[in-house]
Design an enzyme around this catalytic site. Structure first.
Site, PDB file in Angstrom:
ATOM      1  N   CYS A 280       0.803  -1.221   0.000  1.00  0.00           N
ATOM      2  CA  CYS A 280       0.000   0.000   0.000  1.00  0.00           C
ATOM      3  C   CYS A 280       0.841   1.279   0.000  1.00  0.00           C
ATOM      4  CB  CYS A 280      -0.942   0.064   1.183  1.00  0.00           C
ATOM      5  SG  CYS A 280      -2.172  -1.229   1.210  1.00  0.00           S
TER       6      CYS A 280
ATOM      7  N   ARG B  21       6.423  -0.648  -4.211  1.00  0.00           N
ATOM      8  CA  ARG B  21       6.028  -1.280  -2.949  1.00  0.00           C
ATOM      9  C   ARG B  21       5.133  -2.502  -3.174  1.00  0.00           C
ATOM     10  NH1 ARG B  21       6.591   2.585   1.332  1.00  0.00           N
ATOM     11  NH2 ARG B  21       4.944   1.629   2.544  1.00  0.00           N
TER      12      ARG B  21
ATOM     13  N   TRP C 227      -2.591  -3.012  -1.689  1.00  0.00           N
ATOM     14  CA  TRP C 227      -2.152  -4.404  -1.709  1.00  0.00           C
ATOM     15  C   TRP C 227      -3.163  -5.153  -0.866  1.00  0.00           C
ATOM     16  CZ3 TRP C 227      -0.338  -8.102   1.811  1.00  0.00           C
ATOM     17  CH2 TRP C 227       0.388  -9.175   1.256  1.00  0.00           C
TER      18      TRP C 227
ATOM     19  N   LYS D 114       7.148  -4.585  -1.391  1.00  0.00           N
ATOM     20  CA  LYS D 114       8.515  -4.224  -1.036  1.00  0.00           C
ATOM     21  C   LYS D 114       8.678  -4.069   0.465  1.00  0.00           C
ATOM     22  CE  LYS D 114      12.761  -3.206  -1.866  1.00  0.00           C
ATOM     23  NZ  LYS D 114      13.631  -4.352  -2.189  1.00  0.00           N
TER      24      LYS D 114
HETATM   25  O1  M6R Z   1      12.633  -4.671   4.371  1.00  0.00           O
HETATM   26  P1  M6R Z   1      13.044  -5.978   4.972  1.00  0.00           P
HETATM   27  O2  M6R Z   1      14.480  -6.283   4.746  1.00  0.00           O
HETATM   28  O3  M6R Z   1      12.691  -6.090   6.431  1.00  0.00           O
HETATM   29  O4  M6R Z   1      12.199  -7.061   4.198  1.00  0.00           O
HETATM   30  C1  M6R Z   1      12.261  -8.414   4.509  1.00  0.00           C
HETATM   31  C2  M6R Z   1      11.665  -9.263   3.407  1.00  0.00           C
HETATM   32  O5  M6R Z   1      10.322  -8.935   3.220  1.00  0.00           O
HETATM   33  C3  M6R Z   1      12.414  -9.093   2.092  1.00  0.00           C
HETATM   34  O6  M6R Z   1      13.766  -9.375   2.226  1.00  0.00           O
HETATM   35  C4  M6R Z   1      11.809 -10.004   1.006  1.00  0.00           C
HETATM   36  O7  M6R Z   1      12.060 -11.340   1.305  1.00  0.00           O
HETATM   37  C5  M6R Z   1      12.366  -9.603  -0.357  1.00  0.00           C
HETATM   38  N1  M6R Z   1      11.316  -9.576  -1.311  1.00  0.00           N
HETATM   39  C6  M6R Z   1      13.441 -10.494  -0.826  1.00  0.00           C
HETATM   40  O8  M6R Z   1      13.828 -10.248  -2.141  1.00  0.00           O
END
Ligand code: M6R
Length: 614
Positions: free
Chosen positions: A2, A27, A75, A609
């Site tokens: 979102c 995002r 989303w 994201k």
């Molecule tokens: O922003 P963050 O590093 O906390 O996010 C964690 C996961 O959501 C993120 O790494 C996700 O697995 C990605 N899409 C990996 O490419």
């Protein structure tokens, strides 16, 4: 997940809002909408399933005048992605419009209560409950909008960033946040709202980052006023955003993901600048200097993270245990937060997050804080919620990451973890001077080796073409390269939708070998390190079952090159730094396979994201 944009000022709001939504597309979302207070005093809402470009087509023949508006990319959480469930949502009087990022946990109870009072709902969303509740309070109690929002939010359980327009008050937007990020931009006689600063920086670099339970009252020709749910004034400094437009545009690359893969040498230089000092022969992290005693005397480190950041944490564990001789546990934040963990003030929790907004990681931090642990954050997004919730930390400084599949953030996180391990090991005297100096020199050389590696782009593209047919992939690695195998598999499944599994190579014969046949390509990280001979045996076992092997090999390797169906050469480096190089060909392999399959690389289906809901 979102995206929120808002505008109040002297320009036509619609183009600002649409451009802002496009900046937030990264995002992840499935529908989009906009609400405008038009020149003739109407409240107009346009929303569609699909992309922001679909919204533009839909609104192309409609009234998009007016200098005040809010817009949203949704989303889906409650209710399928369609134009009814898309935001903005309108109150039953038709006077209020709301956009919302987050989840209202007690929406079902509130909805029932409102329905019993005769209020009809149009959508299946939790968000609509919020706007109906605010309107109900306003009309029943004859309160002004701010008071109604305060009363309503006191009854709401959940996470939210919201923005509200009132048809009868075209000079005001009210915005509020709890556990979901929200930024107010301050220009010359104009104001902006964004889930992050990216929709704002084109117009102003002055922002206010709202804190939890803040309500911002944005009024034409007045200063932004921030109050809490009980109307106490909250003081906020206006911050200068250190972000420029070039950082959030594609710069000639077909996708953000490819741009971000190629940026990695520069990103790591930025990440290490002033921290890895080859001339002075030291590694300096200010967080370690400032909290030396606390970190030196840690009984244990617990790393919490999700997804790619969790994979970086697995490498961090090996680095810290090897060099600092401190035990490290690595936990999924989502499991940790509900696990009743045994933690105390002697523990140091390292929270890793690119976005700094991941809901599970934030909740895990709060739990660890309550139990007395000291929290060290490793984040990318400056000023995001996690750095603000931690006691100390180190930014990875790799610039905004827009592609949903994380690339440069991973190598940035591993670099910070390496610096942390080295700086702490030096303080604790658990590393020999010789090894410390070699690691500093080698870390400093990594960006140039990455450049050398990226030159194999065309070759990797060719290999990808050959393997696009596969429906399953296995990724194998050992030691420091086991998390790399996990990360390679995650990249492939996220963007190409091919099923892929990462495994420690020796575990193959305990199960996954049953899957191996000529249809199943196996990616093996087989560099010349202490476990090289063992990995060679795994490759023999795979070949004996007629599977095709894509090997990541050391430059001077002969044996694996002869055994593999395809190989990618890695420049030499020290074993603990191999993940910084070995990850890059796997990112490229996933990228080119996804492109060959015609997938939406930067915005893969169902993914967001920043995962700001549980
Ligand atoms: O922003 P963050 O590093 O906390 O996010 C964690 C996961 O959501 C993120 O790494 C996700 O697995 C990605 N899409 C990996 O490419």
């Amino acid at each position: 997940m979102c995206g929120i944009v808002g505008y109040l000022g002297k320009r036509n709001a619609y183009p600002v809002l649409i451009k802002g939504l496009k900046r937030l597309e990264y995002r992840g979302y499935d529908s989009a909408g906009v609400a405008l207070l038009t020149e003739n005093g109407d409240l107009r809402v346009y929303k569609t399933k699909g992309k922001v470009s679909d919204l533009e087509s839909f609104a192309s023949d409609k009234d998009t005048t007016g200098c005040v508006g809010i817009a949203h990319t949704r989303w889906a959480t409650h209710g399928e992605p369609n134009s009814t469930n898309a935001h903005p949502h309108i109150s039953y009087t038709g006077n209020l419009a709301i956009i919302h990022n987050g989840i209202i946990e007690n929406y079902a109870v509130l909805k029932k209560q409102l329905q019993e009072k005769g209020i009809e709902f149009k959508s299946n969303t939790d968000t609509e409950v919020l706007v109906q509740l605010i309107e109900y309070v306003r009309t029943r109690k004859n309160f002004d909008l701010l008071t109604s929002v305060q009363v309503a939010l006191r009854a709401v359980i959940g996470a939210y960033a919201i923005a509200i327009l009132d048809k009868d008050d075209p000079d005001q937007i009210i915005a509020a946040r709890k556990s979901s990020p929200l930024v107010v931009g301050i220009g010359e006689e104009e104001f902006f709202l964004g889930s992050d600063a990216s929709p704002i920086i084109e117009y102003t670099d002055k922002v206010i980052y709202l804190d939890d339970k803040d309500i911002a009252v944005i009024r034409r020709n007045k200063e932004v006023e921030v109050v809490d749910f009980h109307n106490a004034k909250m003081n906020h400094d206006i911050t200068k955003v250190e972000l420029n437009l070039a950082q959030i545009e594609k710069g000639g690359f077909p996708h953000f993901m490819l741009k971000e893969i190629f940026e990695q040498p520069d990103c790591l230089r930025d990440c290490m600048r002033g921290r890895v000092n080859v001339d002075a022969n030291n590694v300096v992290l200010s967080a370690i200097i400032d909290n030396k005693e606390r970190l030196m005397n840690a009984r244990r480190f617990i790393i919490i993270a999700c997804g790619t950041s969790w994979h970086a944490g697995l490498i961090g564990k090996q680095l810290i245990e090897n060099y600092c001789q401190i035990p490290v546990e690595v936990e999924y934040a989502s499991e940790f937060r509900y696990s009743n963990p045994v933690i105390n003030e002697k523990d140091v929790v390292i929270a890793i997050s690119q976005s700094g907004e991941t809901a599970d990681t934030l909740a895990a931090i709060e739990l660890a804080k309550k139990r007395g642990a000291f929290i060290y954050g490793i984040c990318n997004a400056i000023g995001s919620s996690i750095p603000r919730a931690t006691h100390t930390g180190s930014y990875i400084h790799v610039g905004p990451e827009i592609g949903v599949a994380s690339t440069k953030a991973f190598t940035g996180q591993v670099t910070v973890l390496t610096m942390l391990a080295l700086a702490l090991a030096k303080e604790r005297n658990t590393i020999s001077n010789e090894e410390y100096l070699s690691l500093i020199a080698e870390l400093d050389a990594i960006p140039n080796k990455m450049v050398e590696l990226l030159e194999q782009g065309e070759k990797i593209k060719e290999i990808s073409r050959i393997f696009t047919y596969a429906r399953n992939f296995l990724y194998l690695g050992r030691g420091y390269n086991y998390p790399v195998a996990l990360e390679g598999a995650l990249k492939l499944k996220e963007i190409s939708y091919i099923h892929a599994e990462g495994y420690p190579a020796a575990e193959m014969k305990h199960g996954p070998i049953a899957l191996i046949d000529e249809e199943m390509p196996v990616v093996v990280i087989a560099t010349k390190n202490v476990l090289y001979e063992k990995v060679l045996s795994n490759i023999q076992e795979i070949k004996a079952r007629h599977a095709r092997v894509i090997a990541i090999v050391s430059k001077d390797d002969v044996t694996v090159k002869n055994m593999a169906d395809a190989y990618i050469e890695l420049p030499h480096t020290m074993e603990c730094l191999e993940p910084l190089l070995a990850t890059i060909p796997l990112q490229m392999l996933a990228y080119y396979i996804a492109v060959c399959k015609g997938k939406d690389v930067d915005q893969p289906r169902n993914l967001a994201k920043s995962v700001t809901v549980e």
